[in-house]
Structure formats: structure tokens, C-alpha cells
Motif scaffolding. Sequence first.
Motif, PDB file in Angstrom:
ATOM      1  N   GLU A  63       0.741  -1.099  -0.022  1.00  0.00           N
ATOM      2  CA  GLU A  63      -0.032   0.133  -0.068  1.00  0.00           C
ATOM      3  C   GLU A  63       0.940   1.279   0.086  1.00  0.00           C
ATOM      4  OE1 GLU A  63      -3.394   2.231   2.806  1.00  0.00           O
ATOM      5  OE2 GLU A  63      -2.900  -0.122   3.150  1.00  0.00           O
ATOM      6  N   ALA A  64       0.446   2.210  -0.754  1.00  0.00           N
ATOM      7  CA  ALA A  64       1.310   3.568  -0.678  1.00  0.00           C
ATOM      8  C   ALA A  64       1.238   4.202   0.359  1.00  0.00           C
ATOM      9  CB  ALA A  64       0.786   4.239  -2.106  1.00  0.00           C
TER      10      ALA A  64
ATOM     11  N   ALA B  79      13.076  13.389   7.874  1.00  0.00           N
ATOM     12  CA  ALA B  79      13.112  12.257   7.077  1.00  0.00           C
ATOM     13  C   ALA B  79      11.899  11.922   6.495  1.00  0.00           C
ATOM     14  CB  ALA B  79      13.762  10.917   7.609  1.00  0.00           C
ATOM     15  N   VAL B  80      11.693  11.412   5.386  1.00  0.00           N
ATOM     16  CA  VAL B  80      10.249  10.580   4.970  1.00  0.00           C
ATOM     17  C   VAL B  80      10.820   9.269   4.500  1.00  0.00           C
ATOM     18  CG1 VAL B  80       8.668  10.956   3.432  1.00  0.00           C
ATOM     19  CG2 VAL B  80       9.619  13.098   4.395  1.00  0.00           C
ATOM     20  N   ARG B  81       9.771   8.255   4.757  1.00  0.00           N
ATOM     21  CA  ARG B  81       9.849   6.993   4.306  1.00  0.00           C
ATOM     22  C   ARG B  81       8.683   6.880   3.270  1.00  0.00           C
ATOM     23  NH1 ARG B  81      11.169   3.881  10.025  1.00  0.00           N
ATOM     24  NH2 ARG B  81      12.794   5.462  10.588  1.00  0.00           N
ATOM     25  N   PHE B  82       8.975   6.690   2.122  1.00  0.00           N
ATOM     26  CA  PHE B  82       7.893   6.412   1.063  1.00  0.00           C
ATOM     27  C   PHE B  82       7.862   4.955   0.856  1.00  0.00           C
ATOM     28  CE2 PHE B  82       9.958  10.536   0.273  1.00  0.00           C
ATOM     29  CZ  PHE B  82       8.899  11.595  -0.090  1.00  0.00           C
ATOM     30  N   THR B  83       6.715   4.361   0.615  1.00  0.00           N
ATOM     31  CA  THR B  83       6.475   3.070   0.133  1.00  0.00           C
ATOM     32  C   THR B  83       5.399   2.934  -0.914  1.00  0.00           C
ATOM     33  OG1 THR B  83       6.740   2.356   2.442  1.00  0.00           O
ATOM     34  CG2 THR B  83       5.648   0.673   0.932  1.00  0.00           C
ATOM     35  N   ALA B  84       5.884   2.361  -2.170  1.00  0.00           N
ATOM     36  CA  ALA B  84       5.041   1.890  -3.305  1.00  0.00           C
ATOM     37  C   ALA B  84       4.692   3.386  -3.909  1.00  0.00           C
ATOM     38  CB  ALA B  84       3.902   1.179  -2.880  1.00  0.00           C
ATOM     39  N   THR B  85       5.476   4.397  -3.715  1.00  0.00           N
ATOM     40  CA  THR B  85       5.163   5.799  -4.257  1.00  0.00           C
ATOM     41  C   THR B  85       6.656   6.357  -4.748  1.00  0.00           C
ATOM     42  OG1 THR B  85       3.796   7.863  -4.249  1.00  0.00           O
ATOM     43  CG2 THR B  85       4.845   6.907  -2.250  1.00  0.00           C
ATOM     44  N   GLY B  86       6.385   7.531  -5.341  1.00  0.00           N
ATOM     45  CA  GLY B  86       7.654   8.506  -5.842  1.00  0.00           C
ATOM     46  C   GLY B  86       7.217   9.634  -6.793  1.00  0.00           C
ATOM     47  N   GLY B  87       8.109  10.127  -7.308  1.00  0.00           N
ATOM     48  CA  GLY B  87       7.851  11.186  -8.096  1.00  0.00           C
ATOM     49  C   GLY B  87       7.625  12.434  -7.575  1.00  0.00           C
TER      50      GLY B  87
ATOM     51  N   ALA C 291      21.670  15.749  -3.386  1.00  0.00           N
ATOM     52  CA  ALA C 291      21.363  17.328  -4.115  1.00  0.00           C
ATOM     53  C   ALA C 291      21.791  18.208  -3.204  1.00  0.00           C
ATOM     54  CB  ALA C 291      20.100  17.336  -4.809  1.00  0.00           C
ATOM     55  N   ARG C 292      22.509  19.173  -3.645  1.00  0.00           N
ATOM     56  CA  ARG C 292      22.672  20.483  -3.053  1.00  0.00           C
ATOM     57  C   ARG C 292      21.705  21.556  -3.767  1.00  0.00           C
ATOM     58  NH1 ARG C 292      29.314  21.162  -2.767  1.00  0.00           N
ATOM     59  NH2 ARG C 292      29.656  19.566  -1.166  1.00  0.00           N
ATOM     60  N   LEU C 293      20.912  22.080  -2.908  1.00  0.00           N
ATOM     61  CA  LEU C 293      19.912  23.021  -3.484  1.00  0.00           C
ATOM     62  C   LEU C 293      20.032  24.285  -2.997  1.00  0.00           C
ATOM     63  CD1 LEU C 293      16.782  20.554  -3.176  1.00  0.00           C
ATOM     64  CD2 LEU C 293      18.419  20.870  -5.198  1.00  0.00           C
ATOM     65  N   GLU C 294      19.862  25.354  -3.874  1.00  0.00           N
ATOM     66  CA  GLU C 294      19.816  26.772  -3.721  1.00  0.00           C
ATOM     67  C   GLU C 294      18.203  27.093  -3.355  1.00  0.00           C
ATOM     68  OE1 GLU C 294      22.239  29.004  -2.716  1.00  0.00           O
ATOM     69  OE2 GLU C 294      23.403  27.013  -3.085  1.00  0.00           O
ATOM     70  N   PRO C 295      17.787  28.189  -2.781  1.00  0.00           N
ATOM     71  CA  PRO C 295      16.303  28.257  -2.503  1.00  0.00           C
ATOM     72  C   PRO C 295      15.854  28.576  -3.920  1.00  0.00           C
ATOM     73  CG  PRO C 295      17.604  29.839  -1.115  1.00  0.00           C
ATOM     74  CD  PRO C 295      18.782  29.245  -1.842  1.00  0.00           C
ATOM     75  N   GLY C 296      14.245  27.946  -3.992  1.00  0.00           N
ATOM     76  CA  GLY C 296      13.781  27.966  -5.101  1.00  0.00           C
ATOM     77  C   GLY C 296      13.860  26.871  -5.880  1.00  0.00           C
ATOM     78  N   ARG C 297      15.086  26.274  -5.921  1.00  0.00           N
ATOM     79  CA  ARG C 297      15.558  25.049  -6.823  1.00  0.00           C
ATOM     80  C   ARG C 297      14.836  23.677  -6.266  1.00  0.00           C
ATOM     81  NH1 ARG C 297      19.975  24.922 -10.321  1.00  0.00           N
ATOM     82  NH2 ARG C 297      19.578  22.803 -11.553  1.00  0.00           N
ATOM     83  N   SER C 298      14.380  22.809  -7.249  1.00  0.00           N
ATOM     84  CA  SER C 298      13.754  21.648  -6.992  1.00  0.00           C
ATOM     85  C   SER C 298      14.066  20.555  -7.858  1.00  0.00           C
ATOM     86  CB  SER C 298      12.132  22.046  -7.705  1.00  0.00           C
ATOM     87  OG  SER C 298      11.606  22.965  -7.093  1.00  0.00           O
ATOM     88  N   VAL C 299      13.736  19.442  -7.210  1.00  0.00           N
ATOM     89  CA  VAL C 299      14.363  18.112  -7.712  1.00  0.00           C
ATOM     90  C   VAL C 299      13.085  17.022  -7.824  1.00  0.00           C
ATOM     91  CG1 VAL C 299      16.908  18.403  -7.403  1.00  0.00           C
ATOM     92  CG2 VAL C 299      15.427  17.166  -5.785  1.00  0.00           C
ATOM     93  N   THR C 300      13.157  16.270  -8.806  1.00  0.00           N
ATOM     94  CA  THR C 300      11.868  15.332  -8.635  1.00  0.00           C
ATOM     95  C   THR C 300      12.404  14.070  -8.093  1.00  0.00           C
ATOM     96  OG1 THR C 300      10.755  16.464 -10.428  1.00  0.00           O
ATOM     97  CG2 THR C 300      10.289  14.011  -9.988  1.00  0.00           C
ATOM     98  N   LEU C 301      11.778  13.427  -7.086  1.00  0.00           N
ATOM     99  CA  LEU C 301      12.213  11.973  -6.410  1.00  0.00           C
ATOM    100  C   LEU C 301      12.255  10.879  -7.342  1.00  0.00           C
ATOM    101  CD1 LEU C 301      11.211  12.382  -2.725  1.00  0.00           C
ATOM    102  CD2 LEU C 301      13.590  12.877  -3.963  1.00  0.00           C
ATOM    103  N   PRO C 302      13.120   9.936  -7.283  1.00  0.00           N
ATOM    104  CA  PRO C 302      12.597   8.645  -8.284  1.00  0.00           C
ATOM    105  C   PRO C 302      11.237   8.020  -7.781  1.00  0.00           C
ATOM    106  CG  PRO C 302      14.964   8.687  -7.148  1.00  0.00           C
ATOM    107  CD  PRO C 302      14.154   9.645  -6.445  1.00  0.00           C
ATOM    108  N   ASP C 303      10.977   7.140  -8.629  1.00  0.00           N
ATOM    109  CA  ASP C 303       9.864   6.291  -8.354  1.00  0.00           C
ATOM    110  C   ASP C 303      10.214   5.035  -7.983  1.00  0.00           C
ATOM    111  OD1 ASP C 303       7.246   5.376  -8.047  1.00  0.00           O
ATOM    112  OD2 ASP C 303       6.610   5.776 -10.157  1.00  0.00           O
ATOM    113  N   ALA C 304       9.817   4.549  -6.804  1.00  0.00           N
ATOM    114  CA  ALA C 304      10.617   3.079  -6.446  1.00  0.00           C
ATOM    115  C   ALA C 304       9.627   2.462  -5.503  1.00  0.00           C
ATOM    116  CB  ALA C 304      12.006   3.161  -5.948  1.00  0.00           C
ATOM    117  N   PRO C 305       9.870   1.097  -5.214  1.00  0.00           N
ATOM    118  CA  PRO C 305       8.911   0.512  -4.096  1.00  0.00           C
ATOM    119  C   PRO C 305       9.292   1.252  -2.829  1.00  0.00           C
ATOM    120  CG  PRO C 305       9.677  -1.085  -5.760  1.00  0.00           C
ATOM    121  CD  PRO C 305      10.473   0.195  -6.100  1.00  0.00           C
ATOM    122  N   PHE C 306      10.779   1.386  -2.122  1.00  0.00           N
ATOM    123  CA  PHE C 306      10.953   2.120  -1.318  1.00  0.00           C
ATOM    124  C   PHE C 306      12.019   3.526  -1.465  1.00  0.00           C
ATOM    125  CE2 PHE C 306      10.511  -2.383  -0.439  1.00  0.00           C
ATOM    126  CZ  PHE C 306       9.426  -2.278   0.465  1.00  0.00           C
TER     127      PHE C 306
END
Length: 258
Positions: A9-10, A228-236, A190-205
Motif C-alpha cells: 500500500e502506498a 526524514a520521509v519514508r516512501f512506500t510504493a510511491t515516488g515522483g 543534491a545541493r539546492l539553492e532556495p527555489g531550486r527543485s528536484v523530482t524524487l525517483p519512483d521506487a517501491p521504497f
Amino acid sequence: MAAATTNREASVDIRRADDRSATRIGWLDSKHSFSFGHHYDPANTHHGLLLVNNDDIVAPGTGFETHPHRDMEIVTWVLSGALVHQDSIGTSGVIYPGLAQRMSAGTGILHSEKNDAWRLTGADEHTEPVHFVQMWVVPDAAGVEPGYEQLEIDGELLAGGLVTVASGLERDADQAAIRISNKYAALHAARLEPGRSVTLPDAPFLHLFVPKGTVSLEGAGALGQGDAVRFTATGGHTVTATEPSEILVWEMHASVRA
């Protein structure tokens, strides 16, 4: 030591910095995202293949004396200061921000980690603590040959996107800075300056950790240093920096066997 995923379950599970267990002694301030040492919680032993995510600050002139490891892939990420690594297979060096480093414990290795770079480099003694994150993932199989690898990736980090720090995934064979002995796992930073975005991978964990700064996670809001954030069955999901920040993201396509 790893099992392929089944349907799950996501979920998006946010873990706040202040909820971590901690080890504080004279020379060490260590915060543990998972069970570690005598801080044992049977409901918090791992996420996916990640068993340890320790956020450590070590005082100058001190550190971890020589100690053993076995059958573990250990990745260390330095945020500030410098950490001296020495081990029983003859490797010694200074780990600093922007350097990807991995130690494969395999059949057994002894190593030490200290904040005393001046003793190795001949520089003047300093009074700066070293701040680093150490992460452990299980290998594909027990009994591999112990090994060590490091590579400077500071230039890639300057681009502001997700950089593959360590990976055992087949698709990353020619892209990852360093390799790990698990074909289901990869670490991105990633090193991010204010306003900079990245997209997380899509993976089971997925495991997202914010060791520095403050970011906003799409659909969840603000994440501060140590969250921290633990993602299960979701991403992007999109992560956007609200101040100068660093993030560490484990992408995992399997989990530790129950």
C-alpha cells in the motif's frame, strides 16, 4: 539478504528530527533514524534495504577507534569538516564535503573514523567538529571481498540536480560515482539553492533525509534539518529548497527479508 518487493500500500511516512533516538557523550552527538546500539525498537529496524542513518557530529581530536564490521555496505557523507578513515585493508584518507565514499565490510574489516585530519596531512590542528551522515545497507550476499572506494563529485553537485552517489543498480553502471554490492539500491544527493527543485525517483521504497537546510515536499509541506520521509510504493514527488539545503535520497527496489 534482500527480498524482491511484493504489492504494498502506498504511504508517505514523515519522521521528525526531534523524534530520533540519540547518543550523546563527550566527543559525539549522534542521532539515529533507526534502531542502533542499545536504542532498539522492533518497529523501527529498517526501511527497504536501509538499516542505519546516523547523523553524527564528532569533536576535533576524537572519533571512533578501530572497530569491526561484517557483511554491510557503509556509505559516509560529510557535510562539514573532515573525517579521517583508516582500515585493515590498507586504505587511509580524508573524507570531506563533496567526496563520495563507500566501504564494503564483506567477510570482515576493521576501521577507525576520526576528526584529526591534521595528523595525516601535516596541517595545523583545528577546532572544527566534523558533521557527517553514515548510512548502512545490506549487501546482495554475505561473504564478499572487503573493499573501499571514493570519488570527488563536488562539480556534479554544483549543477543543483540529483547526483547518483552510490549504486548497485544495473542501469547506473556507467553513471554512479561509486558502486555498492546491492543490485536493488542507489543513493542520490543534491545541493539546492532556495527555489531550486528536484523530482524524487519512483521506487517501491524511498528514504529522503534532510541533513542540512529546509525544503518543501510536494503534498506534505516543510521539512527541516534532520527530518526524514519514508516512501512506500510511491515516488515522483517534488522537493523544493526554501534555504540552502542538502538532501540524501535512497532509492530501493527491494527490502530486507522479514
